[in-house]
Write a protein that holds these residues in place. Structure first.
Motif, PDB file in Angstrom:
ATOM      1  N   THR A  11       0.805  -1.219   0.000  1.00 49.68           N
ATOM      2  CA  THR A  11       0.000   0.000   0.000  1.00 49.68           C
ATOM      3  C   THR A  11       0.840   1.271   0.000  1.00 49.68           C
ATOM      4  OG1 THR A  11      -0.147  -0.136   2.418  1.00 49.68           O
ATOM      5  CG2 THR A  11      -1.960  -1.103   1.144  1.00 49.68           C
ATOM      6  N   SER A  37      -6.001   1.446  -2.706  1.00 54.65           N
ATOM      7  CA  SER A  37      -6.974   1.023  -3.721  1.00 54.65           C
ATOM      8  C   SER A  37      -6.449  -0.138  -4.553  1.00 54.65           C
ATOM      9  CB  SER A  37      -7.319   2.204  -4.631  1.00 54.65           C
ATOM     10  OG  SER A  37      -8.186   1.805  -5.675  1.00 54.65           O
ATOM     11  N   PHE A  79      -6.407  -3.365  -2.426  1.00 56.68           N
ATOM     12  CA  PHE A  79      -7.751  -3.925  -2.299  1.00 56.68           C
ATOM     13  C   PHE A  79      -8.187  -4.591  -3.600  1.00 56.68           C
ATOM     14  CE2 PHE A  79     -12.316  -3.392  -3.062  1.00 56.68           C
ATOM     15  CZ  PHE A  79     -12.815  -4.217  -2.063  1.00 56.68           C
ATOM     16  N   TYR A 103      -8.321  -1.729   4.483  1.00 52.80           N
ATOM     17  CA  TYR A 103      -9.472  -1.863   3.596  1.00 52.80           C
ATOM     18  C   TYR A 103     -10.214  -3.108   4.059  1.00 52.80           C
ATOM     19  CZ  TYR A 103      -5.877  -4.785   1.392  1.00 52.80           C
ATOM     20  OH  TYR A 103      -4.854  -5.693   1.150  1.00 52.80           O
TER      21      TYR A 103
END
Length: 339
Positions: free
Chosen positions: A267, A276, A279, A333
């Motif tokens: 990340t 994002s 995930f 997430y």
């Protein structure tokens, strides 16, 4: 299908993707190289709350094994690299290792024992030659302890594959075959065990983002990217795993099941490292493993995400940001594991 307003609000509020993994076993790697991690009891409780039923640990950590007792969470446990030579040269050390780290924890659901982590003879010339014998000695010790249900293997890195493109050309590096790969394959066939390997599309993308499309790495390509005879690939993960399948076939191990013991997406700290993207990768990964790969369709692929929680003592910086959770157990997430 039209959702009710209640269902719609629930989806927005939770922002959670529930992934049904059919017969594929999906899990996480529980690394401990952090000085700000919560105690094992809290982390194992975290796994329970999030329906994480399979974990991998890198050594037989007594505090973790104690908390796993009676939970039914399956575990892959590693024999540390620095113990391999001794176990290979002295079978009595294998017996004591099994007694102290496996047999002692009768209510832990051990799945596999991995002799070493990310091994290859080039990077580990003083350890790798001992791995096949150490595997046999651990297996013999399990047999003597009436624990033959626990299978033994070794986690290898993708660097043992010399050719990986196209996937059907996959082959082990020839210099590794005689003294390393072939004895491991022979052992796995004899004991009906599995081939453990770490597979990271992220590193292939990060090393050449110009020629490796991000959507191909993240499972989001809308069309076929690689055509390999009868096989069509829309994601890099499947292509990499099938290169392993092809390599095993060429080395006489076509019947051996492949288990991916590490994969994931960081990340922070590097190219394309966002929450994002992490995930997207991990959620799409879980959808994909239920279907198998183009070369092994309808054969669910057991897969473990690296990492459960960020480990702040790893280096370089990139290695510190692979966790699904922050060190305070708050999710980066929302990724739900559903058995």
């Amino acid at each position: 299908m039209k959702r009710s307003s209640k269902q719609h609000l629930m989806l927005i509020a939770i922002a959670m993707l529930c992934i049904h993994t059919a017969d594929a076993k999906t899990g996480v790697c529980y690394g401990t190289l952090g000085d700000n991690l919560l105690p094992p009891r809290q982390i194992i409780n975290l796994c329970k709350r999030h329906n994480i039923g399979n974990i991998r640990i890198y050594n037989p950590n007594p505090a973790i094994l104690k908390e796993l007792q009676g939970t039914n969470i399956s575990v892959i446990v590693g024999v540390p690299n620095d113990e391999i030579q001794g176990i290979a040269t002295d079978p009595s050390l294998a017996k004591s290792w099994v007694q102290n780290n496996i047999h002692k924890y009768q209510y832990v659901n051990f799945r596999y024992i991995s002799v070493g982590n990310e091994m290859n003879p080039s990077d580990n010339p003083n350890i790798a030659p001992y791995i096949p014998t150490a595997m046999q000695h651990i297996s013999d010790a399990l047999e003597a302890a009436r624990l033959r249900r626990i299978k033994v293997s070794a986690v290898l890195s993708m660097s043992v594959i010399g050719v990986s493109y196209p996937p059907s050309a996959g082959a082990f590096r020839p210099e590794f075959r005689e003294s390393f790969i072939d004895p491991i394959i022979k052992f796995l066939l004899k004991t009906h065990s599995v081939f453990l390997i770490d597979v990271y599309p992220y590193f292939a993308y990060a090393s050449d983002p110009t020629n490796v499309p991000l959507d191909y790495a993240l499972f989001t390509s809308k069309s076929v990217v690689v055509r390999d005879g009868a096989y069509k690939y829309q994601n890099l993960f499947h292509a990499m795993v099938d290169s392993v399948h092809a390599a095993l076939e060429k080395a006489g191990g076509a019947k051996i099941k492949v288990v991916v013991t590490e994969t994931g997406w960081p990340t922070a700290g590097g190219v394309g490292t966002t929450v994002s993207n992490a995930f997207t990768y991990n959620s799409n990964l879980f959808k994909s493993v239920t279907r198998g790969t183009p070369r092994r369709p309808r054969k669910p692929l057991d897969t473990y995400i690296f990492d459960l929680i960020d480990e702040n003592q790893k280096t370089p910086e990139l290695e510190r940001h692979w966790g699904i959770f922050l060190p305070n157990n708050v999710p980066k997430y929302h990724l739900s594991f559903t058995a």
